[in-house]
Design an enzyme around this catalytic site. Structure first.
Site, short mmCIF file in Angstrom:
data_model
loop_
_atom_site.label_atom_id
_atom_site.label_comp_id
_atom_site.label_asym_id
_atom_site.label_seq_id
_atom_site.Cartn_x
_atom_site.Cartn_y
_atom_site.Cartn_z
N LYS A 22 26.09 14.29 46.32
CA LYS A 22 24.84 13.62 46.68
C LYS A 22 24.53 13.78 48.17
CE LYS A 22 24.73 8.91 47.57
NZ LYS A 22 24.11 8.67 48.86
N ARG A 121 21.65 -0.84 59.59
CA ARG A 121 21.66 0.62 59.67
C ARG A 121 20.47 1.09 60.50
NH1 ARG A 121 23.11 2.99 53.73
NH2 ARG A 121 24.16 4.68 54.81
N PRO A 122 20.59 0.99 61.82
CA PRO A 122 19.47 1.40 62.67
C PRO A 122 19.30 2.92 62.68
CG PRO A 122 21.36 0.77 64.01
CD PRO A 122 21.77 0.57 62.59
#
Ligand code: UD1
Length: 418
Positions: A22, A121-122
């Site tokens: 993935k 999660r920047p």
């Protein structure tokens, strides 16, 4: 909300082939918009994250056809640079299209990406890297507007080896004027696969797999054909399922060099492992042993994407294990669910102390993210009695019909859609 019903207690056995990765496929799909010739990609798992990326490509004007696990992509008519917000909210990897859309159109309009809820999660590293390439960025009302009409090669030092930022910068830099270097780049095998793909398209990238990636700006694109590398996390997950159930399983189509730390931890837990270049056979012991310490780190450290599955194993191992999650700040949501099964877990910040119990009891649980969901299924496989794991849509994001994979190895598992 869909889910799985699992009756625990069956040992897994048999042989199973792993699908394409993935995390390699998603950036490759993103990069395909850089090309205006036909692209054929083999070994593309039928997972919802990939389907969403394909949907994004179609919205941007690309033609994408699936024939089994092969995708045929034609981006010659791509005509839009605005991300469809409804889909990009669903998957974080929509942000990986930022670099390639900029490369193609010199313009991009994005919304903040979604994805699994595994902490903060920047995307500051992505944006800082693009700014170094002379991209103008305006952030307003949840939109990120980018202008890349004068992208220039640059030397970019990442403060942290972010996988997505490395990939995004690589995809933008191929379209910049002049050469670029990414220092402290992430070294994951999926980045090497992206490099191979970009080079197949006609670009010139080198160094992926090390912490210095060099990109030559420009290049004429051409027709390309690519096979995605095997999914190291799916391979590791199947091995964990075998380990949890006193199983004996042969996993094929795996690059064992990519999972050496997972194999060494499973070996530490008492599993008998025979690894060749592309197959692994795992025979589990009667009772797993504890892991002294497992710390997640960027590659080649232990992958955060295998933490939850190993966590499930520790909950039934003999002795007390310690797991430290260094990569994400909120990736222990599976712990509360495992406790419903009788697991003995103490959490403090990024550290989990797990005292293995002899047996887990079947329970009803809720997945909160992709790998956590897989871990709860593994726990259900080895628990006494029946378990229900809600949230199969998380698992569908990264495992191609997980229930069928496990069913083929003898697990008693059914999926239901609600
Ligand atoms: C990728 C993988 C994901 C895996 C992760 C870490 C894909 C599609 N996903 O995600 O499965 O768990 O690598 O191996 O490949 N960070 C920042 N600022 C940024 C970017 C990241 O602070 O601009 C932080 C994140 O919040 C996180 C850490 O860096 O704490 C790692 O993130 P990153 O390597 O970027 O992961 P992803 O690319 O999102």
């Amino acid at each position: 909300m869909g889910g799985y019903v699992i009756t625990g207690g069956r040992s897994l056995s048999g042989e199973i082939a792993v699908s394409g990765a993935k995390n390699a496929l998603l950036p490759i799909l993103a990069a395909s918009i850089l090309n205006d010739k036909e692209i054929v990609i083999h070994d593309c798992p039928d997972i919802s994250d990939a389907e969403n990326m394909i949907e994004i490509l179609r919205t941007l004007g690309c033609s994408v056809k699936r024939e089994g696990n092969t995708l045929v992509i034609d981006a010659s008519n791509a005509n839009a640079y605005t991300m469809p917000p409804n889909i990009s909210k669903k998957i974080r990897s929509s942000i990986f299209m930022l670099g390639s859309v900029l490369g193609r159109f010199k313009r991009a309009r994005f919304t903040y990406p979604g994805g699994c809820e595994i902490g903060n999660r920047p995307i500051d590293l992505h944006l800082d890297g693009l700014k170094k390439l002379n991209v103008r960025i305006k952030e307003e009302y949840g939109y990120i507007d980018c202008w890349g009409d004068d992208m220039r090669g640059a030397s970019i030092h990442l403060d942290y080896p972010s996988v997505g930022a490395t990939e995004n910068i690589m995809m933008a830099a191929v379209a910049a004027r002049g050469d670029s270097v990414i220092q402290n780049a992430a070294r994951e095998p999926e980045i090497e696969d992206l490099e191979r793909f970009l080079n197949e398209l006609g670009f010139s990238v080198s160094g992926a797999g090390t912490s210095t990636v060099c990109i030559k700006g420009g290049g004429v694109t051409r027709r390309a054909e690519h096979t995605v590398i095997p999914d190291r996390i799916v391979a590791g997950t199947l091995l964990c399922a075998a380990a949890a159930t006193r199983g004996d399983v042969l996993v094929t189509n795996v690059d064992t060099g990519h999972i050496s730390l997972t194999l060494s931890k499973l070996n530490e837990m008492g599993c008998d492992i025979s690894a060749r270049r592309d197959t692994v056979r795992l025979k589990a012991p009667e009772r797993l042993r504890r892991i002294k310490l497992l710390e997640t780190l960027p590659y080649p450290g232990f992958p955060t994407d295998m933490q939850a599955q190993m966590f499930a194993l520790c909950s039934i191992a003999d002795g007390t294990s310690v797991i430290v999650e260094n990569v994400f700040d909120n990736r222990f949501k599976h712990a509360a669910e495992l406790k419903r099964m009788g697991a003995d877990i103490t959490l403090k910040d990024r550290t989990a102390v797990i005292s293995g119990v002899e047996r887990l009891m079947g329970a009803t649980m809720f997945a909160h993210d992709l790998r956590g969901g897989a871990a709860l299924v593994i726990a259900g496989l080895c628990a006494d009695g029946r378990s229900v794991v809600y949230g199969s849509e998380y698992v569908d994001r990264g495992y191609e019909r997980f229930e069928n994979m496990l069913g083929a190895l003898g697990a008693d598992i059914d999926k239901f859609e609600a």
